[in-house]
Write a protein that holds these residues in place. Structure first.
Motif, PDB file in Angstrom:
ATOM      1  N   ARG A   1       0.840  -1.207   0.000  1.00 26.62           N
ATOM      2  CA  ARG A   1       0.000   0.000   0.000  1.00 26.62           C
ATOM      3  C   ARG A   1       0.874   1.256   0.000  1.00 26.62           C
ATOM      4  O   ARG A   1       0.598   2.220  -0.715  1.00 26.62           O
ATOM      5  CB  ARG A   1      -0.915  -0.011   1.219  1.00 26.62           C
ATOM      6  N   ALA A   2       1.945   1.241   0.812  1.00 22.86           N
ATOM      7  CA  ALA A   2       2.846   2.391   0.847  1.00 22.86           C
ATOM      8  C   ALA A   2       3.560   2.576  -0.492  1.00 22.86           C
ATOM      9  O   ALA A   2       3.737   3.702  -0.966  1.00 22.86           O
ATOM     10  CB  ALA A   2       3.857   2.221   1.973  1.00 22.86           C
ATOM     11  N   LEU A   3       3.979   1.473  -1.110  1.00 23.06           N
ATOM     12  CA  LEU A   3       4.664   1.575  -2.401  1.00 23.06           C
ATOM     13  C   LEU A   3       3.758   2.138  -3.490  1.00 23.06           C
ATOM     14  O   LEU A   3       4.237   2.768  -4.437  1.00 23.06           O
ATOM     15  CB  LEU A   3       5.198   0.209  -2.821  1.00 23.06           C
ATOM     16  N   MET A   4       2.452   1.933  -3.341  1.00 21.18           N
ATOM     17  CA  MET A   4       1.509   2.452  -4.330  1.00 21.18           C
ATOM     18  C   MET A   4       1.535   3.979  -4.382  1.00 21.18           C
ATOM     19  O   MET A   4       1.168   4.575  -5.399  1.00 21.18           O
ATOM     20  CB  MET A   4       0.092   1.965  -4.035  1.00 21.18           C
ATOM     21  N   SER A   5       1.975   4.620  -3.306  1.00 23.82           N
ATOM     22  CA  SER A   5       2.049   6.084  -3.301  1.00 23.82           C
ATOM     23  C   SER A   5       3.357   6.588  -3.896  1.00 23.82           C
ATOM     24  O   SER A   5       3.610   7.791  -3.908  1.00 23.82           O
ATOM     25  CB  SER A   5       1.891   6.620  -1.877  1.00 23.82           C
ATOM     26  N   GLN A   6       4.177   5.671  -4.396  1.00 25.03           N
ATOM     27  CA  GLN A   6       5.459   5.995  -5.034  1.00 25.03           C
ATOM     28  C   GLN A   6       6.358   6.807  -4.098  1.00 25.03           C
ATOM     29  O   GLN A   6       6.756   7.936  -4.414  1.00 25.03           O
ATOM     30  CB  GLN A   6       5.233   6.730  -6.352  1.00 25.03           C
ATOM     31  N   PRO A   7       6.704   6.245  -2.934  1.00 25.28           N
ATOM     32  CA  PRO A   7       7.525   6.989  -1.976  1.00 25.28           C
ATOM     33  C   PRO A   7       8.934   7.221  -2.486  1.00 25.28           C
ATOM     34  O   PRO A   7       9.487   6.402  -3.220  1.00 25.28           O
ATOM     35  CB  PRO A   7       7.544   6.072  -0.751  1.00 25.28           C
ATOM     36  N   ARG A   8       9.507   8.327  -2.068  1.00 27.98           N
ATOM     37  CA  ARG A   8      10.923   8.580  -2.323  1.00 27.98           C
ATOM     38  C   ARG A   8      11.740   8.134  -1.119  1.00 27.98           C
ATOM     39  O   ARG A   8      12.871   7.692  -1.275  1.00 27.98           O
ATOM     40  CB  ARG A   8      11.122  10.051  -2.637  1.00 27.98           C
ATOM     41  N   VAL A   9      11.169   8.308   0.062  1.00 28.72           N
ATOM     42  CA  VAL A   9      11.729   7.712   1.267  1.00 28.72           C
ATOM     43  C   VAL A   9      10.626   6.905   1.933  1.00 28.72           C
ATOM     44  O   VAL A   9       9.554   7.434   2.253  1.00 28.72           O
ATOM     45  CB  VAL A   9      12.267   8.771   2.252  1.00 28.72           C
ATOM     46  N   LEU A  10      10.875   5.612   2.124  1.00 33.04           N
ATOM     47  CA  LEU A  10       9.921   4.720   2.761  1.00 33.04           C
ATOM     48  C   LEU A  10      10.353   4.516   4.209  1.00 33.04           C
ATOM     49  O   LEU A  10      11.452   4.037   4.477  1.00 33.04           O
ATOM     50  CB  LEU A  10       9.881   3.380   2.026  1.00 33.04           C
ATOM     51  N   MET A  11       9.479   4.881   5.147  1.00 31.22           N
ATOM     52  CA  MET A  11       9.762   4.740   6.573  1.00 31.22           C
ATOM     53  C   MET A  11       9.007   3.522   7.107  1.00 31.22           C
ATOM     54  O   MET A  11       7.769   3.502   7.100  1.00 31.22           O
ATOM     55  CB  MET A  11       9.362   5.999   7.335  1.00 31.22           C
ATOM     56  N   LEU A  12       9.736   2.525   7.545  1.00 30.14           N
ATOM     57  CA  LEU A  12       9.152   1.263   8.012  1.00 30.14           C
ATOM     58  C   LEU A  12       9.282   1.184   9.530  1.00 30.14           C
ATOM     59  O   LEU A  12      10.397   1.225  10.062  1.00 30.14           O
ATOM     60  CB  LEU A  12       9.875   0.085   7.370  1.00 30.14           C
ATOM     61  N   ASP A  13       8.156   1.052  10.209  1.00 31.66           N
ATOM     62  CA  ASP A  13       8.149   1.027  11.669  1.00 31.66           C
ATOM     63  C   ASP A  13       7.897  -0.400  12.149  1.00 31.66           C
ATOM     64  O   ASP A  13       6.778  -0.905  12.061  1.00 31.66           O
ATOM     65  CB  ASP A  13       7.059   1.973  12.202  1.00 31.66           C
TER      66      ASP A  13
END
Length: 233
Positions: free
Chosen positions: A146-158
């Motif tokens: 779901r997060a990748l669908m927003s085309q992140p430039r920085v992906l923050m994984l908690d």
């Protein structure tokens, strides 16, 4: 790409971060480790704009210290929250499509979806299944997708491996490495100190809401203080 200076954060009047400074360069995996209550999740929430904060947060040379959370996500600084927080009564496909809410992401959602399914074939097999009926590991894959669908430039994984079976822990770490290889910068908060620092370009150690150690992944793994506190000596 991400520069944090003199960051304090609060839940109401309760301060949880103190003068945190941290940098993330393009293409890196940067890991933040520490014990429960050290402030790791608070750091991610502060960067996402979901808790009160003071100090400076720069993303791609833009000061986003006072930018609201929904605008931060649209800039490409995207959080995968602890606990996944899927919409349980929506399908996997519907959860993924909700991730493509920024205008630029909607325009190429089909291409991004194919990329997500290439990275995580298990999601393709479960597109019509309710997200709440997935296993814990599959839910984590769906949250990352779901997060990748927003085309992140920085992906923050908690805490992406929290509570997962060992085979799924390995799968998630392999996935993080593949996402980095595809060009997405990653800020990873994780309790699995050994595995995360083996993957990391650089890392930070939080204690009591303060950065107490920083270095390359290899340097931190060899640090006597960190080994005594987190790796059993």
């Amino acid at each position: 790409m991400l520069k944090i200076r003199s960051l304090d954060a609060y839940y109401g009047e309760f301060q949880v971060l103190y003068d945190v400074e941290l940098d993330v360069s393009p293409g890196e995996v940067v890991v933040v480790v520490g014990a429960n209550g050290a402030g790791k999740t608070s750091l991610i929430n502060a960067l996402s704009g979901t808790i009160d904060r003071e100090g400076e947060v720069w993303f791609d040379q833009r000061n986003i210290s006072t930018v609201p959370a929904h605008e931060i996500a649209a800039t490409g600084l995207v959080q995968v929250p602890e606990g996944r927080r899927l919409f349980p009564f929506l399908s996997v496909m519907e959860n993924l499509e909700l991730g493509a809410y920024p205008a630029h992401a909607r325009a190429s959602a089909d291409d991004t979806k194919r990329r997500v399914f290439d990275l995580m074939p298990r999601l393709r097999e479960r597109v019509d299944q309710l997200a709440g009926s997935l296993s814990g590991g599959e839910q984590q894959l769906c949250a990352i997708g779901r997060a990748l669908m927003s085309q992140p430039r920085v992906l923050m994984l908690d805490e992406p491996t929290l509570g997962l079976a060992p085979i799924m822990v390995s799968m998630v770490f392999e996935l993080i490495d593949e996402i980095r290889a595809s060009g997405t910068t990653i800020l990873l908060v994780e309790q699995n100190v050994n595995r995360s620092l083996e993957l990391a370009d650089r890392g930070y150690v939080l204690e009591g809401g303060r950065v107490v150690l920083e270095g390359t992944g290899a340097e931190l793994l060899a640090n006597d203080r960190l080994k005594a506190a987190y790796l059993g000596g």
